[in-house]
Each structure stands twice: as C-alpha cells, then as structure tokens.
Design an enzyme around this catalytic site. Structure first.
Site, mmCIF file in Angstrom:
data_model
loop_
_atom_site.group_PDB
_atom_site.id
_atom_site.type_symbol
_atom_site.label_atom_id
_atom_site.label_comp_id
_atom_site.label_asym_id
_atom_site.label_seq_id
_atom_site.Cartn_x
_atom_site.Cartn_y
_atom_site.Cartn_z
ATOM 1 N N LYS A 177 0.836 -1.207 0.000
ATOM 2 C CA LYS A 177 0.000 0.000 0.000
ATOM 3 C C LYS A 177 0.881 1.271 0.000
ATOM 4 O O LYS A 177 2.110 1.182 0.027
ATOM 5 C CB LYS A 177 -0.941 -0.030 1.213
ATOM 6 C CG LYS A 177 -1.911 -1.227 1.215
ATOM 7 C CD LYS A 177 -2.750 -1.317 -0.042
ATOM 8 C CE LYS A 177 -4.020 -2.135 0.086
ATOM 9 N NZ LYS A 177 -3.873 -3.587 0.168
HETATM 10 C C1 LIG Z 1 -5.353 -4.370 0.633
HETATM 11 C C2 LIG Z 1 -6.820 -4.228 0.610
HETATM 12 C C3 LIG Z 1 -7.639 -4.694 1.649
HETATM 13 C C4 LIG Z 1 -7.107 -5.538 2.781
HETATM 14 O O1 LIG Z 1 -6.133 -4.930 3.520
HETATM 15 P P1 LIG Z 1 -5.334 -5.794 4.629
HETATM 16 O O2 LIG Z 1 -4.682 -4.713 5.446
HETATM 17 O O3 LIG Z 1 -4.352 -6.628 3.906
HETATM 18 O O4 LIG Z 1 -6.321 -6.564 5.395
HETATM 19 C C5 LIG Z 1 -8.989 -4.448 1.608
HETATM 20 N N1 LIG Z 1 -9.541 -3.784 0.582
HETATM 21 C C6 LIG Z 1 -8.816 -3.331 -0.458
HETATM 22 C C7 LIG Z 1 -9.480 -2.589 -1.555
HETATM 23 C C8 LIG Z 1 -7.430 -3.557 -0.480
HETATM 24 O O5 LIG Z 1 -6.714 -3.121 -1.522
#
Ligand SMILES: *Cc1c(COP(=O)(O)O)cnc(C)c1O
Length: 375
Positions: A177
C-alpha cells in the site's frame, strides 16, 4: 525485475524499531496511541483506532454499524476479496453492484439504488486506485435510505485534502500500500460512539487496556464480544515514520502516473486509462485497459520477458469460486469488461521517469506485435 509495488523502508524505520526494543513495551502502548492521533489529524478525522489489518478494521466497522445476520450490504465486486469477506464475517449478505463505467471503476450510485431492498443496512464504497468516490452523492444516498456508509480506503492513505465522509473509513498498511506497517490498518471517523465500539471490540471487548491496568485500574470487565485485532508497537513505530513521508510519496506517484498517461495517450492504440489524470488521487496503482482484441496473457508474458512485473485489480469477487456458489446469478457487465481488459503496471515512489518509458515502450511493442500477427 521492475515490481508493481515496493515498500520504501530505510534507516528511519530501523531506528524506530530499535527504540521499541529498547523501551521493552512491545504492544498497544504509547506508539499505537501516537500513531492513532497523528493519523486522525492527517485525515481530518476526529478519532482513529489502529488494528492489525484493514480486513479486521472492515469487520469491526460493519459490527459497529450494527450490520448482522439478515442484513444486506451493497458493495463493489471490483475490489479485493477482503471487502466482501468482512460482510460475510458479520453474518450479512454481500450485494454486488456494478461500476459506473470502464473509465470510472467506482461503485455506481444509480446501480446501487436499483439493488436496495428492505434488508439493505449499509453500503461500502472503495476508492479504486486512490480516486475517492463522490462524497456528496454517497452521503445523500446513505442519508436518504438510512444506510450506514463505510469507506474501504485501503487505496487512499494520505488523502490529505479530502477528509473522510463515511460513518467509518478503513485504511490498510499492508506491504504493497502507499505506506506500510508490514500488516496493519486504521479505522477512522467522526462519530465517537461508533469508534468506541470499534475500540472495545478490537481487544476482546475488555473495558481496560494493559497500560490502564498497569496504571491502577486493576480489574476489567467484558461488555461485548470482541477479537484480538490489536496493533503492536513495532507496526505503530514504523507507521509513524511512514505517515510523515506518505504525502511526498503520493506526490511522486502522481508525477509518475501523469508521465504514464502522456506516454500511453501518445500511443494511439485504444488504451483506456481510467480517471482524468488531473483528478485528486493517491495514485495507489496504475491501471490501464488494453485495446479490445489484444491477449492480456501475451502482454503479461512479453513484459515479464522484459523484466517488468504486472498484476490485475481485480478478478470480480462475484466470479470467484467461493462467492459464485454462495451469491449466485450476479451479472455486472461493466465490471466484467473492466476486469477482462485491465492490467496493472508498476507504480511506486522509487521508480524513475526512465522506468515509465521502459514499461510503455515494452507495452506498445507487445501490442504492435500481436496486431502484426493478426493482420
Ligand atoms: C489491501 C486491501 C484490503 C485488505 O487490507 P489488509 O490490510 O491486507 O487486510 C482491503 N480492501 C482493499 C481494496 C485492499 O486493496
């Protein structure tokens, strides 16, 4: 290999981790508190609760919003599976809604309206690639139909000029992210009561924390069914360092995204780049739609041979095996077309302009080769 995404980690993060070890307090302490406060300020929210993933945060957000068995939740199928999983964890039924257009891959308000029933309790919007959904339209929709509005903000960390507008917004700090804590998430909002519910359920529904018990409140009660969704001090320490840098990284992402847009637009090859380049966005990913008739598998293979990793965002959730059988009969033509043609190109702050040129050159050559072969 040029990767689709890469975390930016260095000496600041290393020394923050060493400080946690030296302090000998490794979970839910002063760094988690400080990270929550700083994150709320940056995102113009009144409250923030740190958790150990965005998925956990979405689960808690839905429970705090009162979503449970018998309820339906509207959400995009064009998202990561976690968005829908959280609805299922809460015992509710996901109702998948199509996107606006292939150039605007965000859940459509009009199409959501058509899927309302007497059981609809909440709607989740997801800010695909970091382009934030229309605040006024979604707030009006939620208010009119008395729905809870939850933002899956996993792609939109650092959206400094756009405060949160959902009842709750949930962010992700997974390694790919815009900023990372390795694993981690944050639930933010303005409603004190909702955030208090999230905070309680994050740690088993216990009424006092370990720090508070150390400082004199010796007993605890359990007043709700909760979970262990706590964030540790190592994650929070890295998060504090990364949060201070995310705005500069997002500006760099925007520059690179604009460079991609001008390189690809100049190719005259019927590529579609979703969204207007000048739109406000955290530019989490760089999606392009390949021209119709071009084999995506061959493009992926050609780029891999040139040392370029690519990926997809996303296979539609309603088409995944587990969901196909449990939520059957869903047809979302625009989502399905988008997913068939979408390819995600490398985009992260460590890239140079010349990397963008290399990717675009390789992409154009691959498409041209396929066309030659066909004609
Ligand atoms: C990465 C992501 C998640 C999940 O995030 P985690 O922190 O890995 O649980 C949920 N929704 C979207 C759109 C994502 O890109």
């Amino acid at each position: 290999m040029l990767l689709v995404s890469e975390p930016v980690l260095g000496d600041d993060e290393k020394s923050a981790l060493c400080d946690v070890i030296d302090s000998n307090w490794i979970t839910m302490g002063s760094r988690v508190d400080a990270f929550e406060r700083a994150f709320a300020i940056v995102h113009q929210a009144s409250y923030a609760v740190a958790v150990n993933s965005c998925t956990a945060g979405l689960h808690l957000a839905l429970l705090a919003a009162g979503v449970g068995p018998g309820d339906e939740v509207l959400l995009p199928s064009l998202s990561f599976v976690a968005t829908a999983n959280a609805v299922v964890y809460a015992g509710a039924t996901p109702v998948f809604v199509d996107i606006e257009a292939i150039g605007i891959p965000l859940i459509s308000v009009e199409k959501a309206e058509a899927k309302l029933t007497s059981r609809t309790k909440a709607v989740i919007v997801m800010h695909y690639a970091g382009y934030v959904s229309d605040e006024c339209a979604w707030r009006a929709f939620a208010d009119k139909h008395r729905l809870r509005l939850i933002e899956d903000s996993a792609h939109a960390v650092g959206r400094a000029r756009q405060g949160v507008f959902g009842d709750l917004a949930v962010f992700s700090f997974f390694g790919n992210k815009n900023m990372t804590t390795a694993e981690g998430g944050m639930v933010v909002g303005h409603d004190q009561e909702l955030l208090a519910k999230v905070r309680l359920a994050r740690s088993h529904g216990m009424t006092t924390s370990t720090v508070q018990r150390l400082n004199g409140k010796s007993m605890y009660d359990v007043t709700a069914l909760g979970f262990n969704y706590r964030m540790d001090e190592f994650s929070a320490a890295i998060g504090l360092v990364q949060l201070a840098k995310v705005d500069a990284w997002n500006r760099r992402r925007k520059e690179l995204a604009q460079r991609y847009a001008s390189e690809i637009a100049g190719a005259e090859d019927d590529f579609v780049i979703p969204f207007q380049v000048e739109s406000v966005s955290t530019n989490h990913i760089l999606p392009v739609l390949l021209p119709t008739g071009v084999s995506r598998d061959e493009v992926i293979e050609d780029l891999r041979r040139d040392g370029i990793q690519t990926s997809f965002h996303y296979p539609p959730i309603h088409r995944l095996t587990w969901y196909r059988t449990r939520v059957p009969g869903v047809s979302l033509p625009t989502t399905e077309e988008f997913s068939r043609r979408e390819l995600t190109l490398p985009l992260h702050p460590k890239m140079r302009e010349s990397d963008v040129e290399t990717v675009c050159h390789s992409l154009r050559r691959s498409v041209a080769r396929q066309r030659e072969f066909v004609s």
